[in-house]
Design a protein around this motif. Structure first.
Motif, PDB file in Angstrom:
ATOM      1  N   MET A   1     -11.455 -44.350   1.041  1.00  0.00           N
ATOM      2  CA  MET A   1     -12.583 -43.482   0.811  1.00  0.00           C
ATOM      3  C   MET A   1     -13.126 -43.141  -0.396  1.00  0.00           C
ATOM      4  N   TRP A   2     -14.189 -42.459   0.267  1.00  0.00           N
ATOM      5  CA  TRP A   2     -15.016 -41.383  -1.142  1.00  0.00           C
ATOM      6  C   TRP A   2     -14.459 -40.041  -0.598  1.00  0.00           C
ATOM      7  N   ASN A   3     -14.208 -39.115  -1.268  1.00  0.00           N
ATOM      8  CA  ASN A   3     -13.934 -38.041  -0.815  1.00  0.00           C
ATOM      9  C   ASN A   3     -14.523 -36.929  -2.463  1.00  0.00           C
ATOM     10  N   LYS A   4     -13.768 -35.220  -1.610  1.00  0.00           N
ATOM     11  CA  LYS A   4     -14.420 -34.616  -3.258  1.00  0.00           C
ATOM     12  C   LYS A   4     -13.564 -34.499  -4.542  1.00  0.00           C
ATOM     13  N   ASP A   5     -12.220 -35.519  -4.577  1.00  0.00           N
ATOM     14  CA  ASP A   5     -11.550 -35.367  -5.622  1.00  0.00           C
ATOM     15  C   ASP A   5     -11.989 -36.716  -6.317  1.00  0.00           C
ATOM     16  N   LYS A   6     -12.396 -37.804  -5.371  1.00  0.00           N
ATOM     17  CA  LYS A   6     -12.972 -39.018  -6.235  1.00  0.00           C
ATOM     18  C   LYS A   6     -14.086 -38.608  -6.733  1.00  0.00           C
ATOM     19  N   SER A   7     -14.624 -37.829  -6.643  1.00  0.00           N
ATOM     20  CA  SER A   7     -16.377 -37.461  -6.876  1.00  0.00           C
ATOM     21  C   SER A   7     -16.207 -37.002  -8.493  1.00  0.00           C
ATOM     22  N   LEU A   8     -15.278 -35.406  -8.288  1.00  0.00           N
ATOM     23  CA  LEU A   8     -14.563 -34.708  -9.019  1.00  0.00           C
ATOM     24  C   LEU A   8     -14.029 -35.573 -10.825  1.00  0.00           C
ATOM     25  N   PHE A   9     -13.504 -36.078 -10.642  1.00  0.00           N
ATOM     26  CA  PHE A   9     -12.896 -37.456 -11.443  1.00  0.00           C
ATOM     27  C   PHE A   9     -13.946 -38.703 -12.175  1.00  0.00           C
ATOM     28  N   LEU A  10     -14.671 -38.886 -11.526  1.00  0.00           N
ATOM     29  CA  LEU A  10     -15.553 -39.756 -11.637  1.00  0.00           C
ATOM     30  C   LEU A  10     -16.805 -38.886 -12.813  1.00  0.00           C
ATOM     31  N   SER A  11     -17.076 -37.485 -12.361  1.00  0.00           N
ATOM     32  CA  SER A  11     -18.371 -36.552 -12.956  1.00  0.00           C
ATOM     33  C   SER A  11     -17.493 -35.999 -14.552  1.00  0.00           C
ATOM     34  N   ARG A  12     -15.420 -36.539 -14.450  1.00  0.00           N
ATOM     35  CA  ARG A  12     -15.260 -35.957 -15.782  1.00  0.00           C
ATOM     36  C   ARG A  12     -15.349 -36.951 -16.715  1.00  0.00           C
ATOM     37  N   ILE A  13     -15.488 -38.600 -15.344  1.00  0.00           N
ATOM     38  CA  ILE A  13     -15.131 -39.556 -17.299  1.00  0.00           C
ATOM     39  C   ILE A  13     -16.070 -39.397 -17.165  1.00  0.00           C
ATOM     40  N   LEU A  14     -17.954 -39.968 -16.859  1.00  0.00           N
ATOM     41  CA  LEU A  14     -18.754 -39.582 -16.763  1.00  0.00           C
ATOM     42  C   LEU A  14     -19.732 -39.147 -17.975  1.00  0.00           C
ATOM     43  N   THR A  15     -18.815 -37.390 -17.766  1.00  0.00           N
ATOM     44  CA  THR A  15     -19.275 -36.575 -18.870  1.00  0.00           C
ATOM     45  C   THR A  15     -18.263 -37.248 -19.998  1.00  0.00           C
ATOM     46  N   VAL A  16     -17.350 -37.770 -20.640  1.00  0.00           N
ATOM     47  CA  VAL A  16     -16.709 -37.415 -21.810  1.00  0.00           C
ATOM     48  C   VAL A  16     -16.898 -39.775 -21.934  1.00  0.00           C
ATOM     49  N   THR A  17     -16.998 -40.063 -20.943  1.00  0.00           N
ATOM     50  CA  THR A  17     -18.294 -41.085 -21.557  1.00  0.00           C
ATOM     51  C   THR A  17     -19.674 -40.516 -21.776  1.00  0.00           C
ATOM     52  N   ALA A  18     -20.463 -40.025 -21.679  1.00  0.00           N
ATOM     53  CA  ALA A  18     -21.671 -39.279 -22.263  1.00  0.00           C
ATOM     54  C   ALA A  18     -21.537 -38.839 -23.741  1.00  0.00           C
ATOM     55  N   ALA A  19     -20.408 -37.925 -23.523  1.00  0.00           N
ATOM     56  CA  ALA A  19     -19.738 -38.088 -24.718  1.00  0.00           C
ATOM     57  C   ALA A  19     -19.213 -38.634 -26.228  1.00  0.00           C
ATOM     58  N   PHE A  20     -18.886 -39.661 -25.559  1.00  0.00           N
ATOM     59  CA  PHE A  20     -18.289 -41.019 -26.283  1.00  0.00           C
ATOM     60  C   PHE A  20     -19.917 -41.549 -26.687  1.00  0.00           C
ATOM     61  N   ALA A  21     -21.034 -41.427 -26.040  1.00  0.00           N
ATOM     62  CA  ALA A  21     -22.738 -42.331 -26.268  1.00  0.00           C
ATOM     63  C   ALA A  21     -22.578 -40.810 -27.065  1.00  0.00           C
ATOM     64  N   ALA A  22     -22.884 -40.399 -26.626  1.00  0.00           N
ATOM     65  CA  ALA A  22     -23.541 -39.151 -27.630  1.00  0.00           C
ATOM     66  C   ALA A  22     -23.061 -39.465 -29.494  1.00  0.00           C
ATOM     67  N   VAL A  23     -21.786 -39.680 -29.824  1.00  0.00           N
ATOM     68  CA  VAL A  23     -20.630 -39.700 -31.286  1.00  0.00           C
ATOM     69  C   VAL A  23     -21.646 -41.314 -31.460  1.00  0.00           C
ATOM     70  N   PHE A  24     -21.469 -42.123 -31.003  1.00  0.00           N
ATOM     71  CA  PHE A  24     -21.580 -43.440 -31.203  1.00  0.00           C
ATOM     72  C   PHE A  24     -23.728 -43.410 -31.626  1.00  0.00           C
ATOM     73  N   ILE A  25     -24.446 -43.206 -30.892  1.00  0.00           N
ATOM     74  CA  ILE A  25     -25.950 -42.896 -31.065  1.00  0.00           C
ATOM     75  C   ILE A  25     -26.248 -42.270 -32.547  1.00  0.00           C
ATOM     76  N   ALA A  26     -25.728 -41.232 -33.118  1.00  0.00           N
ATOM     77  CA  ALA A  26     -25.382 -40.489 -33.631  1.00  0.00           C
ATOM     78  C   ALA A  26     -25.482 -41.109 -35.326  1.00  0.00           C
ATOM     79  N   PHE A  27     -24.634 -42.621 -34.843  1.00  0.00           N
ATOM     80  CA  PHE A  27     -24.308 -43.143 -35.992  1.00  0.00           C
ATOM     81  C   PHE A  27     -26.195 -44.004 -36.612  1.00  0.00           C
ATOM     82  N   PHE A  28     -26.719 -44.509 -35.320  1.00  0.00           N
ATOM     83  CA  PHE A  28     -28.048 -45.120 -35.596  1.00  0.00           C
ATOM     84  C   PHE A  28     -29.072 -44.536 -35.328  1.00  0.00           C
ATOM     85  N   ILE A  29     -28.797 -42.736 -35.447  1.00  0.00           N
ATOM     86  CA  ILE A  29     -30.225 -42.234 -35.457  1.00  0.00           C
ATOM     87  C   ILE A  29     -31.393 -42.823 -36.423  1.00  0.00           C
ATOM     88  N   PRO A  30     -30.739 -43.033 -37.867  1.00  0.00           N
ATOM     89  CA  PRO A  30     -31.789 -43.264 -38.495  1.00  0.00           C
ATOM     90  C   PRO A  30     -32.398 -44.646 -38.168  1.00  0.00           C
TER      91      PRO A  30
END
Length: 155
Positions: A1-30
């Motif tokens: 069952m989906w609850n607020k704790d799982k939603s918060l955990f997902l938000s934190r995971i997505l934030t970290v994933t977006a940070a890794f994506a931003a670092v990864f993309i920095a290598f391909f900007i040129p």
């Protein structure tokens, strides 16, 4: 069952994933800038010459990438505080303030690059609008912190 704790955990995971994506993309900007200049050469004329847009585009994208990482860090701090049940605290208001200014900075950078490619001016306006929305949200949180503080001192 989906609850607020799982939603918060997902938000934190997505934030970290977006940070890794931003670092990864920095290598391909040129590479992305070179592709954009080559593929989008048929776009409508802009104020400045399209032949000189590679370096300004790289600079703009690096600025936006750094600002995105800063906003993701502030979002991570905000989510960490919420997971500790510290919702209406001054630190969260400060995080929202930073995020709003970061969005405005991204918008300004994109609008300047809009002199070379008009679609970036549109995205810059969208970022500024999001920054204004975050500003309003920050003001609501600020008022909630003030009310909570008054209620905590009331017997």
């Amino acid at each position: 069952m989906w609850n607020k704790d799982k939603s918060l955990f997902l938000s934190r995971i997505l934030t970290v994933t977006a940070a890794f994506a931003a670092v990864f993309i920095a290598f391909f900007i040129p590479t992305m800038s070179d592709w954009y200049v080559y593929e989008m050469a048929s776009e409508a004329e802009s104020i400045l010459s399209r032949d000189t847009m590679f370096v300004p585009m790289c600079v703009t994208l690096y600025i936006c990438d750094i600002l995105a990482l800063a906003a993701l860090w502030k979002l991570h701090v905000l989510l960490r505080n919420i997971s500790r049940d510290e919702v209406f605290v001054e630190q969260n208001t400060a995080c929202l303030r930073w995020i709003s200014w970061i969005c405005m900075g991204v918008g300004a950078a994109l609008m300047v690059f809009g002199l070379w490619s008009s679609i970036f001016a549109f995205f810059g306006m969208c970022a500024v609008m999001f920054g204004l929305i975050m500003r309003v949200l920050k003001n609501v949180f600020e008022k909630a912190v003030e009310i909570k503080s008054e209620n905590d001192f009331t017997i």
